[in-house]
Design an enzyme around this catalytic site. Structure first.
Site, mmCIF file in Angstrom:
data_model
loop_
_atom_site.group_PDB
_atom_site.id
_atom_site.type_symbol
_atom_site.label_atom_id
_atom_site.label_comp_id
_atom_site.label_asym_id
_atom_site.label_seq_id
_atom_site.Cartn_x
_atom_site.Cartn_y
_atom_site.Cartn_z
ATOM 1 N N PRO A 72 0.793 -1.236 0.000
ATOM 2 C CA PRO A 72 0.000 0.000 0.000
ATOM 3 C C PRO A 72 0.826 1.289 0.000
ATOM 4 C CG PRO A 72 -0.024 -0.989 2.185
ATOM 5 C CD PRO A 72 0.690 -1.961 1.279
ATOM 6 N N SER B 55 3.991 1.980 2.349
ATOM 7 C CA SER B 55 4.770 2.453 3.506
ATOM 8 C C SER B 55 6.270 2.591 3.182
ATOM 9 C CB SER B 55 4.540 1.579 4.734
ATOM 10 O OG SER B 55 5.195 0.357 4.607
ATOM 11 N N TRP B 56 6.811 1.701 2.353
ATOM 12 C CA TRP B 56 8.236 1.850 1.988
ATOM 13 C C TRP B 56 8.422 3.143 1.206
ATOM 14 C CZ3 TRP B 56 12.003 -2.666 0.594
ATOM 15 C CH2 TRP B 56 12.046 -3.562 1.655
ATOM 16 N N ASP C 128 3.448 -0.911 -8.446
ATOM 17 C CA ASP C 128 2.835 -2.146 -7.944
ATOM 18 C C ASP C 128 1.824 -2.660 -8.968
ATOM 19 O OD1 ASP C 128 2.736 -3.425 -4.846
ATOM 20 O OD2 ASP C 128 1.102 -4.049 -6.185
ATOM 21 N N ASP D 139 2.323 -4.485 -13.532
ATOM 22 C CA ASP D 139 3.115 -5.672 -13.195
ATOM 23 C C ASP D 139 4.582 -5.405 -13.552
ATOM 24 O OD1 ASP D 139 4.427 -8.101 -13.145
ATOM 25 O OD2 ASP D 139 2.751 -9.227 -13.979
ATOM 26 N N ASP E 84 10.169 -5.038 -2.449
ATOM 27 C CA ASP E 84 9.466 -5.751 -1.373
ATOM 28 C C ASP E 84 8.369 -6.596 -2.022
ATOM 29 O OD1 ASP E 84 8.986 -6.417 1.307
ATOM 30 O OD2 ASP E 84 7.564 -4.781 1.612
ATOM 31 N N LYS F 269 13.513 -8.413 -1.062
ATOM 32 C CA LYS F 269 13.013 -9.408 -0.100
ATOM 33 C C LYS F 269 12.921 -10.763 -0.792
ATOM 34 C CE LYS F 269 8.533 -9.499 0.995
ATOM 35 N NZ LYS F 269 7.358 -8.937 1.681
HETATM 36 C C1 LIG Z 1 4.540 -6.997 1.050
HETATM 37 S S1 LIG Z 1 3.696 -6.060 -0.128
HETATM 38 C C2 LIG Z 1 4.662 -4.613 -0.218
HETATM 39 C C3 LIG Z 1 4.456 -3.673 0.925
HETATM 40 C C4 LIG Z 1 5.115 -2.332 0.678
HETATM 41 N N1 LIG Z 1 6.566 -2.441 0.662
HETATM 42 C C5 LIG Z 1 4.742 -1.330 1.718
HETATM 43 O O1 LIG Z 1 5.570 -1.041 2.571
HETATM 44 O O2 LIG Z 1 3.631 -0.816 1.675
HETATM 45 C C6 LIG Z 1 4.108 -6.891 -1.602
HETATM 46 C C7 LIG Z 1 3.588 -6.208 -2.840
HETATM 47 O O3 LIG Z 1 4.188 -6.800 -3.991
HETATM 48 C C8 LIG Z 1 3.291 -6.594 -5.045
HETATM 49 N N2 LIG Z 1 3.661 -7.410 -6.208
HETATM 50 C C9 LIG Z 1 3.710 -8.754 -6.299
HETATM 51 N N3 LIG Z 1 4.046 -9.124 -7.544
HETATM 52 C C10 LIG Z 1 4.237 -7.982 -8.254
HETATM 53 C C11 LIG Z 1 4.594 -7.720 -9.608
HETATM 54 N N4 LIG Z 1 4.816 -8.702 -10.473
HETATM 55 N N5 LIG Z 1 4.692 -6.422 -9.992
HETATM 56 C C12 LIG Z 1 4.463 -5.415 -9.120
HETATM 57 N N6 LIG Z 1 4.106 -5.608 -7.823
HETATM 58 C C13 LIG Z 1 3.993 -6.890 -7.398
HETATM 59 C C14 LIG Z 1 1.956 -6.969 -4.432
HETATM 60 O O4 LIG Z 1 0.887 -6.463 -5.185
HETATM 61 C C15 LIG Z 1 2.077 -6.346 -3.047
HETATM 62 O O5 LIG Z 1 1.472 -5.083 -3.014
#
Ligand SMILES: C[S@@+](CC[C@H](N)C(=O)[O-])C[C@H]1O[C@@H](n2cnc3c(N)ncnc32)[C@H](O)[C@@H]1O
Length: 246
Positions: A87, A89-90, A116, A133, A158, A198
């Site tokens: 959402p 935060s990073w 994202d 994506d 992340d 990560k």
């Molecule tokens: C753990 S969350 C990230 C939280 C974020 N760092 C924060 O602090 O708000 C992981 C995110 O990776 C995204 N994600 C997964 N696969 C992805 C892709 N292929 N392209 C872009 N985002 C992706 C997901 O939609 C999700 O929002």
């Protein structure tokens, strides 16, 4: 009704009782076990409360703050690409530490690109690419266009796939996302840039760590305090991009 050190209130329709500062759900009958466990975990997690108090969109903020404190990754004036930013935060942390919102008039102003595959609500000071994506050429081209030839100081990932519960499959999927971020980082990074990704620990952990060592002078593995005990996540922190000619 309140008793000594305890009070009852409602959070999103859940009746909770606050005992000595900790929220404990009390009316969970009829909810699925998984949802009961999730609620218990959320309501008793000090980082969830701290994130609310400090206006971060989620508790992950504290992971990046700790990684930054340990490894000195972000500073004012830097250009940062945050992959898997929702959402947000990073990106909030990155905006603050790079001064991308120009709040510190005396410091250089940075830039933060938040990407994202899900929707991202606007983040003050960040350039947001939601519904994108990161593994697609289309998204990476869009980002290159926004960068307009500018090289990047830090690429953060992340990103996490939807977990299936099959450990090896989840591991392979998250490592593939980290490699997608790395490949992009190698193309757009300045000399001496940093990369943070990560992964969930598993059979390819050592291989990606070794690959990072080919391109970065210094590679460390970190597990911040905000990482949940039961999680296999760890962060690869690579500093000192050597440039592709090496
Ligand atoms: C753990 S969350 C990230 C939280 C974020 N760092 C924060 O602090 O708000 C992981 C995110 O990776 C995204 N994600 C997964 N696969 C992805 C892709 N292929 N392209 C872009 N985002 C992706 C997901 O939609 C999700 O929002």
């Amino acid at each position: 009704m309140t008793t000594l050190g305890a009070s009852i209130r409602y959070i999103r329709g859940i009746c909770t009782s606050s005992v000595l500062g900790r929220e404990v759900p009390t009316n969970l009958k009829g909810r699925k076990t998984s949802s009961q466990l999730w609620l218990h975990r959320q309501l008793s997690d000090p980082y969830v409360e701290k994130a609310k108090m400090e206006n971060y969109r989620c508790r992950s903020a504290f992971k990046l703050l700790e990684l930054n404190q340990k490894h000195l990754i972000l500073s004012p004036g830097m250009t940062v690409v945050d992959c898997g930013a929702a959402p947000g935060s990073w990106s909030q942390v990155a905006v603050h530490l790079t001064n991308a919102n120009g709040m510190k008039a005396e410091s250089p102003k940075g830039k933060v690109f938040a990407i994202d595959r899900s929707q991202i609500y606007p983040i003050d000071g960040a350039i947001v690419l939601g519904n994108s994506d990161f593994t697609t050429k289309e998204t990476q081209d869009k980002l290159r266009e926004r960068l307009a030839g500018e090289l990047v100081d830090v690429v953060l990932s992340d990103m996490a796939p939807n977990a299936t519960g099959v450990r090896n499959m989840d591991h392979d999927n998250i490592v593939a996302l980290a490699y997608a971020a790395l490949q992009f980082a190698l193309e757009v990074s300045k000399l001496d840039a940093s990369f943070v990704a990560k992964i969930w620990d598993g059979r390819e952990s050592k291989e990606i760590e070794n690959d990072l060592k080919r391109f970065y002078k210094n590679v460390k593995i970190s597990r911040p305090a905000a990482t949940r005990t039961e999680s296999s996540e760890k962060f690869l922190v690579a500093k000192g991009f050597k440039g592709l000619k090496y």
